[in-house]
Design a protein around this motif. Structure first.
Motif, PDB file in Angstrom:
ATOM      1  N   ALA A 137       9.760  -3.671 -11.679  1.00 14.83           N
ATOM      2  CA  ALA A 137       8.340  -3.696 -11.302  1.00 14.83           C
ATOM      3  C   ALA A 137       7.504  -2.919 -12.314  1.00 14.83           C
ATOM      4  O   ALA A 137       6.429  -3.365 -12.726  1.00 14.83           O
ATOM      5  CB  ALA A 137       8.158  -3.122  -9.898  1.00 14.83           C
ATOM      6  N   LYS A 138       7.999  -1.764 -12.742  1.00 13.67           N
ATOM      7  CA  LYS A 138       7.270  -0.979 -13.738  1.00 13.67           C
ATOM      8  C   LYS A 138       7.154  -1.748 -15.058  1.00 13.67           C
ATOM      9  O   LYS A 138       6.105  -1.743 -15.708  1.00 13.67           O
ATOM     10  CB  LYS A 138       7.969   0.356 -13.982  1.00 13.67           C
ATOM     11  N   GLY A 139       8.237  -2.393 -15.458  1.00 10.06           N
ATOM     12  CA  GLY A 139       8.211  -3.197 -16.689  1.00 10.06           C
ATOM     13  C   GLY A 139       7.215  -4.342 -16.586  1.00 10.06           C
ATOM     14  O   GLY A 139       6.481  -4.629 -17.535  1.00 10.06           O
ATOM     15  N   THR A 140       7.183  -4.983 -15.443  1.00  9.96           N
ATOM     16  CA  THR A 140       6.235  -6.079 -15.232  1.00  9.96           C
ATOM     17  C   THR A 140       4.805  -5.566 -15.321  1.00  9.96           C
ATOM     18  O   THR A 140       3.943  -6.188 -15.952  1.00  9.96           O
ATOM     19  CB  THR A 140       6.472  -6.745 -13.862  1.00  9.96           C
ATOM     20  N   ILE A 141       4.542  -4.427 -14.719  1.00  9.14           N
ATOM     21  CA  ILE A 141       3.201  -3.835 -14.758  1.00  9.14           C
ATOM     22  C   ILE A 141       2.825  -3.484 -16.194  1.00  9.14           C
ATOM     23  O   ILE A 141       1.718  -3.761 -16.650  1.00  9.14           O
ATOM     24  CB  ILE A 141       3.124  -2.601 -13.836  1.00  9.14           C
ATOM     25  N   ARG A 142       3.773  -2.886 -16.950  1.00 12.83           N
ATOM     26  CA  ARG A 142       3.521  -2.559 -18.348  1.00 12.83           C
ATOM     27  C   ARG A 142       3.178  -3.814 -19.153  1.00 12.83           C
ATOM     28  O   ARG A 142       2.234  -3.826 -19.940  1.00 12.83           O
ATOM     29  CB  ARG A 142       4.751  -1.881 -18.957  1.00 12.83           C
ATOM     30  N   ASN A 143       3.969  -4.862 -18.952  1.00 12.90           N
ATOM     31  CA  ASN A 143       3.746  -6.105 -19.692  1.00 12.90           C
ATOM     32  C   ASN A 143       2.394  -6.728 -19.348  1.00 12.90           C
ATOM     33  O   ASN A 143       1.688  -7.225 -20.235  1.00 12.90           O
ATOM     34  CB  ASN A 143       4.865  -7.107 -19.416  1.00 12.90           C
ATOM     35  N   LYS A 144       2.031  -6.709 -18.087  1.00  6.45           N
ATOM     36  CA  LYS A 144       0.746  -7.287 -17.664  1.00  6.45           C
ATOM     37  C   LYS A 144      -0.420  -6.493 -18.250  1.00  6.45           C
ATOM     38  O   LYS A 144      -1.390  -7.082 -18.716  1.00  6.45           O
ATOM     39  CB  LYS A 144       0.632  -7.316 -16.134  1.00  6.45           C
ATOM     40  N   LYS A 172       0.828  -1.202   0.000  1.00  8.79           N
ATOM     41  CA  LYS A 172       0.000   0.000   0.000  1.00  8.79           C
ATOM     42  C   LYS A 172       0.862   1.251   0.000  1.00  8.79           C
ATOM     43  O   LYS A 172       0.592   2.214  -0.708  1.00  8.79           O
ATOM     44  CB  LYS A 172      -0.918   0.012   1.224  1.00  8.79           C
ATOM     45  N   GLN A 173       1.926   1.215   0.807  1.00 10.99           N
ATOM     46  CA  GLN A 173       2.802   2.378   0.906  1.00 10.99           C
ATOM     47  C   GLN A 173       3.517   2.619  -0.428  1.00 10.99           C
ATOM     48  O   GLN A 173       3.688   3.763  -0.851  1.00 10.99           O
ATOM     49  CB  GLN A 173       3.820   2.153   2.032  1.00 10.99           C
ATOM     50  N   ILE A 174       3.894   1.521  -1.119  1.00  9.63           N
ATOM     51  CA  ILE A 174       4.559   1.651  -2.426  1.00  9.63           C
ATOM     52  C   ILE A 174       3.599   2.290  -3.418  1.00  9.63           C
ATOM     53  O   ILE A 174       3.948   3.206  -4.158  1.00  9.63           O
ATOM     54  CB  ILE A 174       5.033   0.269  -2.940  1.00  9.63           C
ATOM     55  N   ILE A 175       2.366   1.815  -3.439  1.00 11.57           N
ATOM     56  CA  ILE A 175       1.385   2.335  -4.387  1.00 11.57           C
ATOM     57  C   ILE A 175       1.073   3.795  -4.090  1.00 11.57           C
ATOM     58  O   ILE A 175       1.010   4.637  -4.990  1.00 11.57           O
ATOM     59  CB  ILE A 175       0.110   1.470  -4.355  1.00 11.57           C
ATOM     60  N   GLU A 176       0.878   4.125  -2.812  1.00 11.90           N
ATOM     61  CA  GLU A 176       0.532   5.495  -2.441  1.00 11.90           C
ATOM     62  C   GLU A 176       1.663   6.481  -2.708  1.00 11.90           C
ATOM     63  O   GLU A 176       1.432   7.647  -2.983  1.00 11.90           O
ATOM     64  CB  GLU A 176       0.132   5.552  -0.963  1.00 11.90           C
ATOM     65  N   SER A 177       2.881   6.007  -2.621  1.00 13.75           N
ATOM     66  CA  SER A 177       4.008   6.928  -2.800  1.00 13.75           C
ATOM     67  C   SER A 177       4.440   7.029  -4.263  1.00 13.75           C
ATOM     68  O   SER A 177       5.478   7.590  -4.563  1.00 13.75           O
ATOM     69  CB  SER A 177       5.190   6.473  -1.933  1.00 13.75           C
ATOM     70  N   GLY A 178       3.663   6.469  -5.183  1.00 14.10           N
ATOM     71  CA  GLY A 178       3.977   6.603  -6.610  1.00 14.10           C
ATOM     72  C   GLY A 178       5.138   5.737  -7.026  1.00 14.10           C
ATOM     73  O   GLY A 178       5.998   6.156  -7.783  1.00 14.10           O
ATOM     74  N   PHE A 179       5.229   4.547  -6.512  1.00 15.94           N
ATOM     75  CA  PHE A 179       6.241   3.562  -6.849  1.00 15.94           C
ATOM     76  C   PHE A 179       7.645   3.973  -6.423  1.00 15.94           C
ATOM     77  O   PHE A 179       8.615   3.536  -6.988  1.00 15.94           O
ATOM     78  CB  PHE A 179       6.231   3.207  -8.336  1.00 15.94           C
TER      79      PHE A 179
END
Length: 180
Positions: free
Chosen positions: A66-73, A8-15
């Motif tokens: 992590a950003k690359g994984t999110i993009r790919n998904k 949650k903290q990662i998501i809220e802080s903009g990665f």
């Protein structure tokens, strides 16, 4: 800090990785009678934790990964949704596609299916116009006679005779002037 709270903290802080994210990493307590391999593995795991905690370059690589994984998904989800939409469009225009020989190719482009649909409609209008005077009356009469007569060969014979009378005998009589 629990893992859900960290996420949650990662998501809220903009990665961005919070400074205290890797501080409270639980390590298993080893029994005094551990093997050499277990000890080496524990030391290695501690070194990995310390490297991730202290090295900004490693933190950056983790975030980029992590950003690359999110993009790919998200691309995969978008591609799957597009494939489902193409398949649904193909299925809704299946007759038109089968007219052109496409029976199993569910990934056709929508523009191609639209073109086939337009040509199919034109051909269908032509077919209906021709069948209205040839096939439709015969089939209609055959179905009605077959309901009354249970033998198929007799029903076909009667239907052909009625069809011949309607389309050949009556027009002939009208030409000769016997029917006004």
């Amino acid at each position: 800090m629990e893992q859900n709270e960290m996420q949650k903290q990662i998501i809220e802080s903009g990665f961005q990785i919070p400074p205290n994210m890797f501080e409270k990493v639980k390590t298993e307590e080893k029994k005094p009678n551990t093997s050499t391999g277990d000890m080496i593995e524990a030391v290695f795991n501690s070194a990995v934790v310390e490297t991730v905690k202290n090295d900004d370059e490693v933190k950056g690589e983790i975030v980029e990964s992590a950003k690359g994984t999110i993009r790919n998904k998200t691309r995969a989800i978008k591609d799957n949704a597009e494939a489902e939409a193409k398949e649904a469009y193909f299925n809704s225009n299946k007759d038109a596609c089968e007219c052109f020989g496409f029976k199993e190719e569910k990934m056709l482009e929508k523009w191609a299916v639209k073109c086939m649909k337009c040509v199919y409609r034109v051909l269908l209008v032509i077919y209906i116009a021709i069948a209205s005077f040839t096939l439709a009356p015969t089939i209609f009469i055959l179905q009605r006679v077959k309901n009354a007569v249970k033998k198929t060969w007799l029903a076909i014979t009667i239907a052909i005779l009625v069809y011949a009378v309607i389309y050949f005998v009556l027009p002939y009589l009208a030409i000769k002037g016997w029917i006004k």
